[in-house]
Design a protein around this motif. Structure first.
Motif, short mmCIF file in Angstrom:
data_model
loop_
_atom_site.label_atom_id
_atom_site.label_comp_id
_atom_site.label_asym_id
_atom_site.label_seq_id
_atom_site.Cartn_x
_atom_site.Cartn_y
_atom_site.Cartn_z
N SER A 112 0.82 -1.21 0.00
CA SER A 112 0.00 0.00 0.00
C SER A 112 0.85 1.26 0.00
N ASN A 113 2.02 1.22 0.68
CA ASN A 113 2.90 2.38 0.68
C ASN A 113 3.58 2.59 -0.68
N ARG A 114 3.78 1.48 -1.39
CA ARG A 114 4.47 1.57 -2.69
C ARG A 114 3.57 2.23 -3.73
N TYR A 115 2.28 2.06 -3.60
CA TYR A 115 1.34 2.58 -4.59
C TYR A 115 0.42 3.59 -3.91
N GLN A 157 -1.29 2.91 -9.29
CA GLN A 157 -2.47 2.38 -8.61
C GLN A 157 -2.52 0.87 -8.78
N VAL A 158 -2.64 0.17 -7.69
CA VAL A 158 -2.65 -1.29 -7.74
C VAL A 158 -3.78 -1.81 -8.61
N ASP A 159 -4.92 -1.09 -8.62
CA ASP A 159 -6.07 -1.60 -9.36
C ASP A 159 -5.92 -1.49 -10.87
N VAL A 160 -4.86 -0.81 -11.37
CA VAL A 160 -4.68 -0.70 -12.83
C VAL A 160 -3.47 -1.50 -13.31
N ILE A 161 -2.81 -2.22 -12.43
CA ILE A 161 -1.67 -3.04 -12.83
C ILE A 161 -1.92 -4.49 -12.41
N THR A 162 -1.18 -5.41 -13.03
CA THR A 162 -1.33 -6.82 -12.69
C THR A 162 -0.02 -7.42 -12.17
N ALA A 182 -6.39 -9.62 -0.12
CA ALA A 182 -7.29 -10.08 -1.17
C ALA A 182 -8.11 -8.93 -1.73
N ASP A 183 -8.62 -8.07 -0.86
CA ASP A 183 -9.43 -6.94 -1.32
C ASP A 183 -8.60 -5.95 -2.12
N TYR A 184 -7.36 -5.75 -1.71
CA TYR A 184 -6.52 -4.71 -2.29
C TYR A 184 -5.77 -5.20 -3.53
N ALA A 185 -5.32 -6.47 -3.52
CA ALA A 185 -4.42 -6.95 -4.57
C ALA A 185 -4.76 -8.34 -5.07
#
Length: 640
Positions: A112-115, A157-162, A182-185
């Motif tokens: 979370s800190n990285r993104y 943003q974690v939600d736009v990368i895989t 699980a919710d975040y990544a």
């Protein structure tokens, strides 16, 4: 040190922070970034305060410490051993106060800190850092500006990368509330955790059990403990069918000791297609697979296996991997194997198409000849071996191509048909010469008896001995018989390329002597290339250090370099009627190339410096953001 975290204060035992007390086999690092493994926790006999708790560690850098785990007791002057280092170095161990060690951070927080949160306040509103200035050469302050923050943030943003990489971030455990990862990544397909501080497979299981889409996991350079027995998180996964989506697992240098430690993973990762295990120790594989007929069991879907540098020394150990039914690529570089045995093409390595055996201790060419028994082998990487150490690169390549007939790729380069034909012809010439030399050296027994019958039998035996060392020779000699001079077998025919002397024509391609008439010579096949260069020096006035010699056996042949002064014409297969070409080293081009290499090194250093500067700046930006968030939280608490 970047990312340094002192030993945390005791907490309520939840998942919010690392354990406050060091655990045996836990990974830690000090303020200078040196990594170590915890081997002891408790009082130290040599300490002034016998009640104070110390952490006994073995450093990865075995010159970092001061002892090997033993100290002299302050009260008895006797040697007291608190722990034993795996390394034999007398300076691998230390006792460190817990407050001086970093016990790592959790995966959830690090991710979370990285993104950055897209709604977080901008660090540089209006493209300017508030209160941040730099002094100009004239001594005036200049506002520091930061352009593109929003654009950068949109890509973080974690939600736009895989795929995410958290290399060397000090991750030691999962962290977070149950289900937070699980919710975040949960959508991530690749996670790179190389070089972190993971030591417990339970924590690995907690992380990947929340990444339902994970296909590739990098755990290399984490010194993990023995996974036996399976920890609860992995045991639960195995019982429910395992992590079925995971296809690629990288475990290079993870301190795995023994193939038996891997066996339970067949249920945890049932659909693995690629498994990288380099720099571990599987020297016990014969004992570990004795119950399954010395064949590796499980891993039914595995297509690629890397066991480079894993302490394997026998062909029988490698043969254990023939139990993998779908194996197509086997990487076993840097193992001390001395040979490769022949396989049963119907039952062993039926689908193996790619093999890598560089850096082995291959002692004879028979192991390379046995590669012809692998029915599907098409690509080979082979080098840095005793049998090729006395050869130039092109020469070794030519010999391997000739000996292994079905290769499409060798050391990453395509084997084209013309190259194969030339390699095979050169090989036939060399073996024929070897036969001739063997037959021209009668034994002492033949000289004594002068018996023609016994001499004939001895000649047949000598020829058979040479052919036995070159099993491909007879087939290749027949294959190319129509396009080559007759293969000598010890007769006196002067036209045979196996004769003691050969006719060659030497051409100068050097600028100062290219108009000089070619030089025709009848030379002994035993003449070495160094002597030939001296002849060229006298004839064409070019120093031997500037000469590049190549030859062609006939007009349709490829040029073959004569790249070792110690080897002979016969060694390279130079035959009667060959053309030798002398080229000149381009000194200016060589100097330009050297300058280009230096410039490339300088540019690489500059790029690395820019990357380091950029990384430091981003870390500063992240730290500013964290400080701002802390201030906001503190302000909110005060207002309440």
């Amino acid at each position: 040190m970047s990312g340094f975290t002192p030993a945390p204060a005791p907490c309520d035992g939840g998942n919010c922070c690392p354990p406050p007390v060091a655990r045996i086999n836990q990974r830690v690092r000090d303020g200078d970034g040196f990594y170590a493994t915890v081997l002891y926790v408790g009082p130290v006999a040599s300490a002034k305060n016998q009640k104070e708790t110390y952490v006994g560690v073995e450093w990865d850098d075995d010159t970092r410490g001061k002892h090997d785990g033993s100290v002299i007791s302050r009260s008895t002057n006797a040697i007291v051993r608190h722990f034993k280092c795996e390394s034999s170095s007398p300076t691998a161990g230390s006792f460190v106060k817990p407050s001086k060690l970093d016990f790592g951070v959790d995966f959830a927080t690090t991710l979370s800190n990285r993104y950055v949160d897209p709604d977080a306040p901008l660090l540089a509103p209006g493209n300017k850092f508030d209160g941040c200035v730099a002094m100009t050469k004239g001594g005036r302050p200049k506002q520091i500006e930061f352009y593109g923050e929003e654009k950068i943030r949109s890509r973080q943003q974690v939600d736009v990368i895989t795929k995410v990489a958290l290399r060397g971030e000090g991750v030691s455990h999962a962290g977070g509330e149950p289900g937070k990862i699980a919710d975040y990544a949960g959508h991530l397909t690749e996670v790179d955790l190389q070089g972190n501080m993971l030591s417990d497979w339970e924590e690995v299981g907690k992380i990947i059990s929340q990444l339902s889409a994970l296909e590739t996991l990098h755990l290399n350079a984490n010194r993990l403990c023995n996974p036996l027995p399976l920890p609860p998180s992995l045991a639960a996964a195995s019982a429910s069918g395992g992590f079925k989506v995971l296809r690629r697992l990288i475990l290079n240098g993870t301190n795995l000791k023994g193939w038996s430690a891997l066996q339970p993973f067949t249920g945890v990762f049932p659909n693995l297609e690629e498994l990288y295990l380099a720099e571990n120790n599987f020297s016990d594989i014969l004992a570990s697979t004795s119950s399954s007929g010395r064949k590796v069991s499980g891993f039914e879907s595995l297509e690629l296996l890397d066991v480079s540098g894993c302490g394997l020394t026998e062909w029988e150990q490698l043969l254990c991997f023939s139990g993998l039914p779908k194996l197509k690529s086997l990487i076993m570089n840097e193992n001390d194997i001395t040979t490769i045995g022949a396989v049963n093409p119907d039952t062993e390595f039926k689908d193996l198409a790619v093999m890598q055996i560089s850096g082995t201790k291959m002692a004879s060419w028979s192991g390379i000849d046995n590669l012809n028994t692998f029915p599907s082998l098409a690509s080979l990487r082979f080098g840095k071996s005793p049998i090729t150490s006395v050869m130039g690169g092109s020469e070794a390549r030519s010999v391997v191509i000739a000996r292994v007939g079905r290769l499409d790729y060798l050391n990453g380069s395509v084997v084209r048909e013309k190259e194969r034909v030339e390699a095979e012809k050169m090989y036939v010439r060399r073996v024929a010469r070897e036969i001739t030399l063997a037959l021209s050296s009668p034994s002492s027994e033949t000289k004594k008896t002068n018996d023609s019958d016994s001499g004939g039998a001895e000649a047949d035996a000598k020829k058979a001995a040479v052919i036995a060392r070159h099993p491909a020779f007879e087939d290749l000699a027949r294959k190319h018989a129509a396009s080559m001079l007759p293969v000598g077998d010890g007769g006196s025919g002067g036209s045979s390329f196996g004769a003691d002397t050969i006719n060659v024509t030497i051409h100068s391609m050097a600028a100062a002597s290219c108009t000089t008439d070619p030089m025709s010579k009848r030379l002994p096949a035993s003449l070495n290339i160094g002597r030939l260069k001296q002849m060229c020096k006298r004839a064409f006035k070019l120093d031997v250090d500037l000469q590049i010699l190549q030859f062609k056996a006939d007009k349709d042949s490829l040029l073959t370099p004569l790249d070792s002064d110690d080897n002979t014409l016969a060694y390279y297969g130079v035959c009667d009627g060959s053309q030798v070409f002398m080229n000149e080293v381009d000194v200016k081009a060589k100097a330009r190339q050297a300058e280009k290499e230096k410039e490339a090194e300088r540019e690489a250093e500059q790029r690395m410096q820019k990357q380091e500067d950029g990384a430091k700046m981003m870390m500063g930006v992240q730290q500013m953001q964290i400080d701002q968030e802390r201030k906001a939280v503190a302000a909110a608490s005060v207002s309440k």
